[in-house]
Design a protein around this motif. Structure first.
Motif, PDB file in Angstrom:
ATOM      1  N   MET A 139       0.832  -1.202   0.000  1.00 16.78           N
ATOM      2  CA  MET A 139       0.000   0.000   0.000  1.00 16.78           C
ATOM      3  C   MET A 139       0.868   1.254   0.000  1.00 16.78           C
ATOM      4  N   LEU A 140       0.811   2.000  -1.106  1.00 26.08           N
ATOM      5  CA  LEU A 140       1.504   3.288  -1.198  1.00 26.08           C
ATOM      6  C   LEU A 140       0.526   4.453  -1.112  1.00 26.08           C
ATOM      7  N   GLY A 141      -0.715   4.250  -1.583  1.00 28.29           N
ATOM      8  CA  GLY A 141      -1.717   5.315  -1.559  1.00 28.29           C
ATOM      9  C   GLY A 141      -1.966   5.799  -0.150  1.00 28.29           C
ATOM     10  N   LEU A 142      -1.973   7.119   0.034  1.00 23.91           N
ATOM     11  CA  LEU A 142      -2.111   7.699   1.374  1.00 23.91           C
ATOM     12  C   LEU A 142      -3.540   8.193   1.566  1.00 23.91           C
ATOM     13  N   PRO A 143      -4.315   7.565   2.445  1.00 25.88           N
ATOM     14  CA  PRO A 143      -5.705   7.993   2.654  1.00 25.88           C
ATOM     15  C   PRO A 143      -5.777   9.370   3.308  1.00 25.88           C
ATOM     16  N   ALA A 144      -6.867  10.078   3.017  1.00 27.34           N
ATOM     17  CA  ALA A 144      -7.073  11.397   3.632  1.00 27.34           C
ATOM     18  C   ALA A 144      -7.562  11.277   5.069  1.00 27.34           C
ATOM     19  N   GLU A 145      -8.147  10.124   5.405  1.00 23.90           N
ATOM     20  CA  GLU A 145      -8.648   9.916   6.762  1.00 23.90           C
ATOM     21  C   GLU A 145      -8.789   8.427   7.028  1.00 23.90           C
ATOM     22  N   GLU A 146      -9.036   8.063   8.273  1.00 24.40           N
ATOM     23  CA  GLU A 146      -9.200   6.662   8.630  1.00 24.40           C
ATOM     24  C   GLU A 146     -10.466   6.090   7.989  1.00 24.40           C
ATOM     25  N   PHE A 147     -10.422   4.761   7.714  1.00 27.59           N
ATOM     26  CA  PHE A 147     -11.616   4.102   7.188  1.00 27.59           C
ATOM     27  C   PHE A 147     -11.570   2.620   7.553  1.00 27.59           C
ATOM     28  N   PRO A 148     -12.737   1.975   7.647  1.00 29.75           N
ATOM     29  CA  PRO A 148     -12.779   0.559   8.026  1.00 29.75           C
ATOM     30  C   PRO A 148     -12.544  -0.351   6.823  1.00 29.75           C
ATOM     31  N   ILE A 149     -11.975  -1.543   7.098  1.00 35.30           N
ATOM     32  CA  ILE A 149     -11.874  -2.598   6.095  1.00 35.30           C
ATOM     33  C   ILE A 149     -12.330  -3.903   6.736  1.00 35.30           C
ATOM     34  N   ASP A 150     -12.511  -4.937   5.920  1.00 36.67           N
ATOM     35  CA  ASP A 150     -12.986  -6.230   6.401  1.00 36.67           C
ATOM     36  C   ASP A 150     -11.792  -7.032   6.919  1.00 36.67           C
ATOM     37  N   PHE A 151     -11.453  -6.820   8.193  1.00 39.94           N
ATOM     38  CA  PHE A 151     -10.307  -7.525   8.746  1.00 39.94           C
ATOM     39  C   PHE A 151     -10.586  -9.016   8.928  1.00 39.94           C
ATOM     40  N   ALA A 152     -11.843  -9.400   9.032  1.00 41.05           N
ATOM     41  CA  ALA A 152     -12.148 -10.828   9.085  1.00 41.05           C
ATOM     42  C   ALA A 152     -11.682 -11.509   7.795  1.00 41.05           C
ATOM     43  N   ARG A 153     -11.881 -10.828   6.659  1.00 45.12           N
ATOM     44  CA  ARG A 153     -11.426 -11.371   5.374  1.00 45.12           C
ATOM     45  C   ARG A 153      -9.893 -11.413   5.322  1.00 45.12           C
ATOM     46  N   VAL A 154      -9.264 -10.364   5.838  1.00 46.54           N
ATOM     47  CA  VAL A 154      -7.806 -10.341   5.866  1.00 46.54           C
ATOM     48  C   VAL A 154      -7.273 -11.527   6.664  1.00 46.54           C
ATOM     49  N   VAL A 155      -7.888 -11.789   7.813  1.00 44.54           N
ATOM     50  CA  VAL A 155      -7.415 -12.864   8.690  1.00 44.54           C
ATOM     51  C   VAL A 155      -7.694 -14.227   8.090  1.00 44.54           C
ATOM     52  N   THR A 156      -8.948 -14.476   7.707  1.00 44.82           N
ATOM     53  CA  THR A 156      -9.310 -15.820   7.253  1.00 44.82           C
ATOM     54  C   THR A 156      -8.718 -16.149   5.884  1.00 44.82           C
ATOM     55  N   SER A 157      -8.405 -15.141   5.074  1.00 48.24           N
ATOM     56  CA  SER A 157      -7.741 -15.380   3.789  1.00 48.24           C
ATOM     57  C   SER A 157      -6.225 -15.261   3.895  1.00 48.24           C
ATOM     58  N   MET A 158      -5.751 -14.968   5.111  1.00 47.49           N
ATOM     59  CA  MET A 158      -4.311 -14.878   5.376  1.00 47.49           C
ATOM     60  C   MET A 158      -3.627 -13.899   4.425  1.00 47.49           C
ATOM     61  N   ILE A 159      -4.230 -12.717   4.305  1.00 44.00           N
ATOM     62  CA  ILE A 159      -3.709 -11.685   3.407  1.00 44.00           C
ATOM     63  C   ILE A 159      -2.672 -10.836   4.141  1.00 44.00           C
ATOM     64  N   THR A 160      -1.590 -10.543   3.477  1.00 48.82           N
ATOM     65  CA  THR A 160      -0.544  -9.688   4.020  1.00 48.82           C
ATOM     66  C   THR A 160      -0.753  -8.257   3.548  1.00 48.82           C
ATOM     67  N   LEU A 161      -0.746  -7.301   4.490  1.00 51.43           N
ATOM     68  CA  LEU A 161      -0.802  -5.877   4.166  1.00 51.43           C
ATOM     69  C   LEU A 161       0.532  -5.249   4.548  1.00 51.43           C
ATOM     70  N   LYS A 162       1.154  -4.534   3.609  1.00 52.80           N
ATOM     71  CA  LYS A 162       2.457  -3.912   3.867  1.00 52.80           C
ATOM     72  C   LYS A 162       2.419  -2.453   3.442  1.00 52.80           C
ATOM     73  N   GLY A 163       2.713  -1.543   4.365  1.00 53.48           N
ATOM     74  CA  GLY A 163       2.788  -0.125   4.030  1.00 53.48           C
ATOM     75  C   GLY A 163       4.115   0.213   3.381  1.00 53.48           C
ATOM     76  N   ILE A 164       4.070   1.101   2.385  1.00 56.39           N
ATOM     77  CA  ILE A 164       5.263   1.525   1.642  1.00 56.39           C
ATOM     78  C   ILE A 164       5.370   3.037   1.726  1.00 56.39           C
ATOM     79  N   TYR A 165       6.575   3.518   2.029  1.00 56.94           N
ATOM     80  CA  TYR A 165       6.807   4.958   2.071  1.00 56.94           C
ATOM     81  C   TYR A 165       8.201   5.229   1.539  1.00 56.94           C
ATOM     82  N   GLY A 166       8.270   5.962   0.432  1.00 58.10           N
ATOM     83  CA  GLY A 166       9.569   6.305  -0.139  1.00 58.10           C
ATOM     84  C   GLY A 166      10.250   5.136  -0.802  1.00 58.10           C
TER      85      GLY A 166
END
Length: 342
Positions: free
Chosen positions: A261-288
């Motif tokens: 994830m490089l896109g920078l959100p303007a504010e906080e927002f919810p996501i489906d963390f149940a899907r992230v967990v049960t699908s074993m998805i990796t989220l990685k923040g990128i900066y620079g």
């Protein structure tokens, strides 16, 4: 010298005469040839809420550049007068745990060129020699001027292995388009990019993506069917900062999928963390960019035939900066270049 300055705490930029920068210990003096306009510069021009808290006036803007070295401080090695250079715009402390471990991109005390220190929208620039990247092989000046955002694209696109993988890119801004091109060049099987701008989706097609999808008229699920995907995308590159884009990406990843994830959100927002967990998805923040492994990869990719020219759609004299910024802010463009020799 002439420089583009955020001179007042209000909307606008001013082309002004300012003193030439003085060369400090361990620094390099650079004659600026060309610069790229970044979204950060647009924020500073409009002086939005982020800019008001991040930038102290007066400040010379700009962090995307290419130039020629004219002088180096005593003791500086491996950089010499006459070298064609770009620069890493994140200046780090060199003393924290991450810096000492060689993870300079993770420094907690980073200072941004053109934000916390006078930048490259000027005829001359000083930069620590440790932040200078010397172009050792021939490179187009316009392309060299955008090594900073190109590095964002490379860092994001190569965060996970992409050889033989199906890649989804959400957000067809210039960095998203470059990231899609890098993933394809690095061996991805399919690269689909999404946006709502027909112009920028057209740019992405010219850069060689498998499918450029207008999400106003088609869903990512439909895009998967067009590409013949049975499960989902293996790698996601989120470049838009839009809540709906990340939610749709998560919903269309395969089990074990990896998202950078490089896109920078303007504010906080919810996501489906149940899907992230049960699908074993990796989220990685990128900066620079990783210093300087990403820079090495950028040069090698260009040597290997990656063509970034289509993403550069406009060049202006620095004297016509207002027109250049207006075009960049309009969104119907790729990267816009300011020529400091014209």
């Amino acid at each position: 010298m002439k420089a583009l300055v955020k001179a007042k705490e209000e909307a606008g930029l001013w082309l002004m005469d300012v003193p030439e920068p003085e060369l400090g210990p361990g620094e390099v003096l650079i004659k600026v040839l060309r610069t790229g306009i970044c979204g950060t510069d647009l924020h500073i021009r409009t002086y939005d809420a982020w800019a008001r808290q991040a930038v102290r006036t007066p400040r010379v803007l700009g962090h995307e550049f290419v130039g020629e070295v004219v002088e180096v401080a005593p003791g500086v090695q491996d950089v010499a007068a006459g070298d064609l250079v770009s620069g890493e715009g994140h200046l780090v402390c060199g003393k924290c745990r991450n810096c000492l471990a060689g993870r300079r991109h993770l420094c907690r005390s980073t200072i941004g060129l053109g934000i916390g220190r006078d930048g490259a929208f000027a005829e001359y620039l000083t930069l620590p020699a440790s932040n200078v990247w010397v172009h050792r092989v021939p490179v187009d000046l316009d392309v060299a001027a955008i090594f900073d955002p190109f590095g964002n694209a490379v860092h994001t696109a190569l965060s996970f292995p992409v050889v033989g993988e199906d890649v989804l890119v959400t957000g067809a801004g210039p960095i998203g388009i470059m990231a899609a091109a890098v993933a394809r060049h690095a061996g991805a099987r399919h690269v689909m990019i999404t946006d709502v701008s027909p112009y920028r989706l057209g740019l992405a097609e010219r850069m060689g993506v498998s499918l450029a999808l207008d999400v106003r008229t088609a869903t990512i699920e439909e895009g998967k069917r067009r590409l013949g995907l049975r499960e989902g995308f293996d790698v996601g590159l989120e470049m838009s900062g839009r809540p709906e884009a990340l939610r749709d990406m998560i919903a269309n990843m395969t089990h074990g999928g990896r998202i950078a994830m490089l896109g920078l959100p303007a504010e906080e927002f919810p996501i489906d963390f149940a899907r992230v967990v049960t699908s074993m998805i990796t989220l990685k923040g990128i900066y620079g960019r990783e210093m300087f492994e990403t820079w090495y990869s950028m040069s090698v990719l260009l040597e290997g035939g990656l063509n970034l020219r289509p993403v550069i759609t406009g060049r202006y004299s620095y004297r016509d900066f207002d027109a250049a910024f207006d075009e960049a802010a309009g969104g119907r463009c790729g990267k816009i270049i300011l020529d400091w020799t014209a």
